[in-house]
Enzyme design. Structure first.
Site, PDB file in Angstrom:
ATOM      1  N   LYS A 197       0.848  -1.195   0.000  1.00  0.00           N
ATOM      2  CA  LYS A 197       0.000   0.000   0.000  1.00  0.00           C
ATOM      3  C   LYS A 197       0.883   1.245   0.000  1.00  0.00           C
ATOM      4  O   LYS A 197       1.623   1.491   0.940  1.00  0.00           O
ATOM      5  CB  LYS A 197      -0.897   0.065   1.234  1.00  0.00           C
ATOM      6  CG  LYS A 197      -1.887   1.238   1.122  1.00  0.00           C
ATOM      7  CD  LYS A 197      -2.624   1.527   2.408  1.00  0.00           C
ATOM      8  CE  LYS A 197      -1.914   2.505   3.296  1.00  0.00           C
ATOM      9  NZ  LYS A 197      -1.754   3.852   2.744  1.00  0.00           N
ATOM     10  N   GLU A 271      10.437   0.169  10.341  1.00  0.00           N
ATOM     11  CA  GLU A 271      11.401   1.257  10.216  1.00  0.00           C
ATOM     12  C   GLU A 271      10.633   2.521  10.586  1.00  0.00           C
ATOM     13  O   GLU A 271       9.757   2.960   9.841  1.00  0.00           O
ATOM     14  CB  GLU A 271      11.945   1.288   8.774  1.00  0.00           C
ATOM     15  CG  GLU A 271      13.253   2.004   8.665  1.00  0.00           C
ATOM     16  CD  GLU A 271      13.056   3.453   8.289  1.00  0.00           C
ATOM     17  OE1 GLU A 271      13.024   4.284   9.219  1.00  0.00           O
ATOM     18  OE2 GLU A 271      12.910   3.738   7.103  1.00  0.00           O
TER      19      GLU A 271
HETATM   20  P1  NDP Z   1       1.931   7.086   9.270  1.00  0.00           P
HETATM   21  O1  NDP Z   1       2.837   6.252  10.066  1.00  0.00           O
HETATM   22  O2  NDP Z   1       0.562   7.325   9.762  1.00  0.00           O
HETATM   23  O3  NDP Z   1       1.777   6.483   7.799  1.00  0.00           O
HETATM   24  C1  NDP Z   1       2.657   5.567   7.178  1.00  0.00           C
HETATM   25  C2  NDP Z   1       1.850   4.572   6.339  1.00  0.00           C
HETATM   26  O4  NDP Z   1       1.053   3.728   7.179  1.00  0.00           O
HETATM   27  C3  NDP Z   1       0.873   5.196   5.381  1.00  0.00           C
HETATM   28  O5  NDP Z   1       0.813   4.422   4.225  1.00  0.00           O
HETATM   29  C4  NDP Z   1      -0.407   5.145   6.168  1.00  0.00           C
HETATM   30  O6  NDP Z   1      -1.549   5.305   5.397  1.00  0.00           O
HETATM   31  C5  NDP Z   1      -0.315   3.802   6.821  1.00  0.00           C
HETATM   32  N1  NDP Z   1      -1.131   3.622   8.023  1.00  0.00           N
HETATM   33  C6  NDP Z   1      -1.665   4.564   8.842  1.00  0.00           C
HETATM   34  N2  NDP Z   1      -2.315   3.972   9.863  1.00  0.00           N
HETATM   35  C7  NDP Z   1      -2.185   2.639   9.708  1.00  0.00           C
HETATM   36  C8  NDP Z   1      -2.623   1.499  10.445  1.00  0.00           C
HETATM   37  N3  NDP Z   1      -3.316   1.615  11.570  1.00  0.00           N
HETATM   38  N4  NDP Z   1      -2.310   0.272   9.993  1.00  0.00           N
HETATM   39  C9  NDP Z   1      -1.578   0.127   8.871  1.00  0.00           C
HETATM   40  N5  NDP Z   1      -1.148   1.166   8.128  1.00  0.00           N
HETATM   41  C10 NDP Z   1      -1.435   2.407   8.531  1.00  0.00           C
HETATM   42  O7  NDP Z   1       2.624   8.460   9.019  1.00  0.00           O
HETATM   43  P2  NDP Z   1       1.912   9.813   8.587  1.00  0.00           P
HETATM   44  O8  NDP Z   1       1.928   9.867   7.143  1.00  0.00           O
HETATM   45  O9  NDP Z   1       0.589   9.996   9.247  1.00  0.00           O
HETATM   46  O10 NDP Z   1       2.879  10.890   9.220  1.00  0.00           O
HETATM   47  C11 NDP Z   1       2.767  11.232  10.597  1.00  0.00           C
HETATM   48  C12 NDP Z   1       4.127  11.403  11.209  1.00  0.00           C
HETATM   49  O11 NDP Z   1       4.841  10.175  11.081  1.00  0.00           O
HETATM   50  C13 NDP Z   1       5.027  12.397  10.539  1.00  0.00           C
HETATM   51  O12 NDP Z   1       4.828  13.691  10.996  1.00  0.00           O
HETATM   52  C14 NDP Z   1       6.368  11.893  10.887  1.00  0.00           C
HETATM   53  O13 NDP Z   1       6.718  12.369  12.150  1.00  0.00           O
HETATM   54  C15 NDP Z   1       6.208  10.415  10.948  1.00  0.00           C
HETATM   55  N6  NDP Z   1       6.671   9.715   9.727  1.00  0.00           N
HETATM   56  C16 NDP Z   1       7.826   9.051   9.793  1.00  0.00           C
HETATM   57  C17 NDP Z   1       8.309   8.409   8.677  1.00  0.00           C
HETATM   58  C18 NDP Z   1       9.578   7.652   8.719  1.00  0.00           C
HETATM   59  O14 NDP Z   1      10.093   7.272   7.682  1.00  0.00           O
HETATM   60  N7  NDP Z   1      10.131   7.385   9.872  1.00  0.00           N
HETATM   61  C19 NDP Z   1       7.628   8.466   7.406  1.00  0.00           C
HETATM   62  C20 NDP Z   1       6.370   9.161   7.448  1.00  0.00           C
HETATM   63  C21 NDP Z   1       5.941   9.765   8.575  1.00  0.00           C
HETATM   64  P3  NDP Z   1      -2.014   6.816   5.047  1.00  0.00           P
HETATM   65  O15 NDP Z   1      -1.078   7.298   4.037  1.00  0.00           O
HETATM   66  O16 NDP Z   1      -3.394   6.737   4.558  1.00  0.00           O
HETATM   67  O17 NDP Z   1      -1.936   7.576   6.356  1.00  0.00           O
END
Ligand code: NDP
Length: 802
Positions: A197, A271
């Site tokens: 996804k 990660e």
């Molecule tokens: P998320 O962790 O919410 O999203 C990462 C992925 O997981 C997306 O594809 C998301 O879908 C999906 N997801 C969300 N909830 C669930 C769930 N319950 N079960 C399975 N999959 C899920 O990150 P965000 O995009 O909301 O960002 C929020 C914060 O996360 C940022 O401000 C940052 O601090 C951190 N972040 C860290 C990253 C890293 O590489 N360490 C990368 C991205 C964010 P959807 O896109 O629909 O939300």
């Protein structure tokens, strides 16, 4: 000659050296979107689904809708998993070479379409074309090339291992195609099929990738892409047909996934976030440092999990460095991501922009000094200027929380020891940069920092050959390199027949008491205690458990450890962490010495095992002999479990070090009370960890007898602590303990689930199993699998040359 400012000559431009706009055309990308009528379904079983209920995909630099993408339902996920399951047997059965050809073809196709992918990525994510063109997309191709190599070598380099099955993968928006490559390339190389996804904000390059997969003729169902929100991700996580989950994203969602998969037997790699230190010592080359900071925190607008977001500067040079940084920040260019001359593009979405604004305001409210350059950001779209905080307290919100934006917080330190203490003052452990002209200092500091990647005089270097991933709340597992491939394979079904076993357990019979009386005298009472900090300690609760043999004969008593005993044992294990710095030679000598002492008392242990388990003397003796051999095995490994020097495409090296995880809790198997315990404790100790061992609950007395051996074998106090009692209850306390860094558990499925749930508190690594492992069998009972579980791979990048 006077010049007209409206049409400057080359000479005029040369004098000012000003940038002009250098826009990259979006024509091809728009045409590609047009070809799809700006609407996308999912890519399942080798075909596009009809677009359904959809959500908008917005270009964050212009705030315009550029496409609509279908929101995946549970039924879509079911269809994708079904397609992946159907494709699995044939894909797994392909020869490694055939899979290598597919991966190679994907790499070539990514290169052929590289400009379209780069432009699309910039439009979708807001990152600059300079980065997508020169970093993201070339690294995507590199990943597929590198993993074509692992596919080719799979059966020789991972002999005895096979594909895990159907893999569920969930990726974030900050490096959309690169994260996809990090996930898909090793999965395919390992012979798995998958359902991925993409992030809701950035699905478009994944859609283009689906076309690539189609174009190279990958068998239908091997790669399935389902768009959607968090709920779609959750449906993948929960799906019973999925055998492994690989996730990159926030620690918060990582924790939800850890809990959701607990007890399911699904393999998991996470990660997660970071708050990585960027440490500058007073002998560093400050001009290089300034450019390093630009790459550390303003790369991708700071939306990087391993961004160097905490600048730690040695006191004497702090003022000079901050002044230089401000000058540089004034010169940074921020604007349209498609302008080839900008340093920074847009923030991915309004919600992220808002979060950055809120955290910056909080920093100001908490008393830190905020500085931003004098130039203004574009007013349309999601832009945020590079921001520098000084006068920051290490405990303040902005020094602790991942901001995920272009915001740098600065703190000072006086000594290298203090720099390490501040660097490690975070629940995360993803990456770090160390800046000094002294290689001695750099290589002294790198192992002391709790992080999976350390860059020396450099930052944000990535390559497919070097593993990437974190410790602690930054998650577990590695992506890239040989270490990353282990995440996508599992032990295969054994082909060779098992080693012949000694006699079967005889029918129950009365067992002799271990300490039988002689000369008509009553036996001398033996009251086992717990073994904590090198001493025998009475259990806190002052309760004892009666131990009986399978036929009901009394064989002794064992203390009933409780929560407080576990806490004491954890404290002792922490105090003994110097063990991790002992040489491999030293650790080997002690393991051999333990074996020697066990051999001297082999008869006694044989009798004890026989009386406790009623397995018969032959099997009991075989267990003791195998225990001695196992200790030899890990004595042998202690100075041989080498790391690697990865071949990365820079002038420099990436040193992959196998580091001890730290304090490991170990709940042992019920079968083979001595061998089962040593098969886990010995590899943990050989690699420099300290341990709290909960022995077999039914048969704990081989462990309590073992105290005497530990006491006479020069093992430093606290390296092995043993707490007997209710295994599941004690193991849960260990799993909940924030100062325990990993938890191994062998027992029932429910017990394993409780451990995995409890481990989410500090995201500790777990290794749980409820299978029936034959500890007598060397193939099953020892080797690299155990050593890998006992170590973290730290990659230290050291560029060289002037
Ligand atoms: P998320 O962790 O919410 O999203 C990462 C992925 O997981 C997306 O594809 C998301 O879908 C999906 N997801 C969300 N909830 C669930 C769930 N319950 N079960 C399975 N999959 C899920 O990150 P965000 O995009 O909301 O960002 C929020 C914060 O996360 C940022 O401000 C940052 O601090 C951190 N972040 C860290 C990253 C890293 O590489 N360490 C990368 C991205 C964010 P959807 O896109 O629909 O939300």
């Amino acid at each position: 000659m006077a010049t007209n400012p409206a049409s400057p000559t080359v000479a005029d431009i040369f004098k000012t050296m000003d940038y002009g706009p250098a826009p990259e055309s979006d024509k091809e990308a728009l045409a590609w979107l047009g070809k799809h009528h700006q609407k996308f379904g999912h890519y399942i079983g080798g075909a596009w689904t009809k677009p359904g209920k959809a959500f908008d995909v917005i270009n964050p630099a212009t705030a315009k809708v550029i496409a609509r993408v279908t929101d995946g339902t549970k039924a879509d996920v079911d269809a994708a998993v079904a397609a992946a399951s159907k494709a699995l047997p044939a894909w797994k059965a392909l020869s490694p070479h055939a899979r290598a050809r597919y991966l190679y073809a994907i790499a070539r196709a990514v290169q052929k379409h590289s400009r379209l992918l780069a432009v699309l990525e910039s439009m979708d994510n807001g990152k600059s074309i300079r980065e997508t063109r020169d970093i993201d997309i070339p690294l995507v191709a590199r990943h597929f090339y590198h993993h074509a190599g692992w596919a080719q070598l799979l059966d020789t380099e991972f002999a005895g291992y096979e594909a895990i099955g159907v893999v569920g993968q969930i990726i974030p928006w900050n490096f959309p195609l690169l994260m996809l490559a990090w996930k898909i390339a090793p999965a395919l190389a390992g012979g798995n099929t998958l359902v991925l996804k993409p992030a809701e904000f950035t699905p478009l390059s994944a859609m283009a990738f689906a076309e690539i997969v189609h174009e190279v003729g990958l068998p239908p169902g091997v790669v399935n892409l389902v768009n959607g929100h968090g709920e779609t991700g959750a449906a993948i996580v929960d799906h019973p047909g999925v055998d492994k989950i690989a996730f990159t994203g926030s620690t918060e969602v990582g924790r939800i996934i850890r809990k959701a998969t607990a007890g399911s037997g699904k393999k998991l790699s996470l990660e997660l976030g970071g708050k990585s230190p960027f440490i500058v010592y007073d002998d560093a080359d400050l001009d290089s440092v300034v450019e390093g900071v630009v790459d550390a925190i303003w790369f991708n607008q700071g939306q990087v999990c391993c961004a160097g977001s905490r600048l730690l500067v040695q006191e004497g040079i702090a003022e000079r460095l901050v002044a230089k940084l401000r000058l540089r920040m004034e010169k940074l260019r921020l604007g349209s991501p498609l302008d080839k001359a900008v340093d920074m593009g847009a923030i991915v979405a309004p919600v992220q922009l808002e979060r950055i604004r809120e955290l910056v305001q909080q920093g100001v409210d908490e008393g830190a000094t905020m500085w931003q350059p004098s130039w203004a950001c574009p007013t349309e779209g999601c832009f945020y200027p590079p921001t520098l905080f000084t006068d920051v307290q290490p405990s303040s919100t902005i020094a602790q929380v991942e901001i995920f934006g272009p915001v740098l917080v600065t703190m000072t330190f006086r000594t290298p020891e203090e720099s390490v203490a501040i660097a490690n003052n975070t629940p995360y452990g993803l990456a770090a940069s160390v800046w000094t002209e002294s290689i001695n200092l750099a290589l002294d500091i790198a192992p002391k920092i709790k992080a999976g990647v350390v860059w020396v005089n450099s930052t944000n270097l990535f390559d497919a050959a070097a593993g990437f991933g974190g410790y602690r709340e930054s998650g577990f597992g590695r992506e890239g390199g040989r270490e990353g491939m282990w995440e996508y394979v599992k032990r295969g079904e054994r082909r060779a027949p098992k080693v012949a076993q000694p006699a079967k357990r005889p029918a129950a019979r009365k067992a002799p008491r271990a300490a039988s009386a002689g000369g008509g005298l009553p036996p001398v009472d033996r009251t086992p205690k717990l073994f904590i900090a090198g001493k025998q300690a009475r259990p806190d609760g002052a309760y004892t458990r009666r131990i009986v043999s399978p036929s009901g004969a009394p064989v002794g008593e064992a203390p009933e450890g409780n929560r407080k005993d576990i806490r004491n044992a954890v404290e002792a294990a922490h105090a003994a962490k110097g063990w991790g710095r002992a040489t491999g030679h030293n650790r080997a000598q002690i393991l051999y010495y333990i074996a020697e002492n066990l051999a001297a008392r082999a008869d006694e242990f044989t009798a004890r095992i026989e009386s406790m388990t009623e397995c018969g003397s032959e099997l009991a003796r075989a267990e003791v002999d195998a225990s001695i051999a196992r200790l030899f095995t890990y004595g042998a490994w202690a100075d041989k479990y080498d790391g690697a020097v990865h071949s990365v495409p820079i002038r420099g090296v990436a040193i992959a070090m196998n580091e001890p995880i730290g304090v490991i809790g170990i709940a042992c198997d019920e079968r083979y009370p001595l061998l089962g315990m040593l098969s886990l404790a010995a590899p943990a100790v050989a690699t420099g960890n300290t341990t709290i061992v909960i022995p077999s609950q039914r048969h704990p007395l081989a462990a309590t007898d073992f105290y005497a051996i530990l006491e006479t074998s020069d093992l430093p106090a606290g390296v092995i602590n043993i707490v007997t009692g209710d295994k599941d209850a004690l193991a849960k306390v260990l799993a909940e303990h924030d100062d325990v860094e990993a938890m191994w558990y062998r027992g029932g499925r429910e017990g394993a689930k409780a451990i995995e749930l409890a481990s989410a508190s500090n995201m500790k690594r777990t290794w749980t199993a409820w299978d029936d492992r034959d500890w007598l069998d060397r193939d099953e009972g020892e080797g690299r699998e155990f050593l890998r579980a006992a170590t973290n791979v730290k990659n230290i990048w050291v560029p060289y040359g002037e």
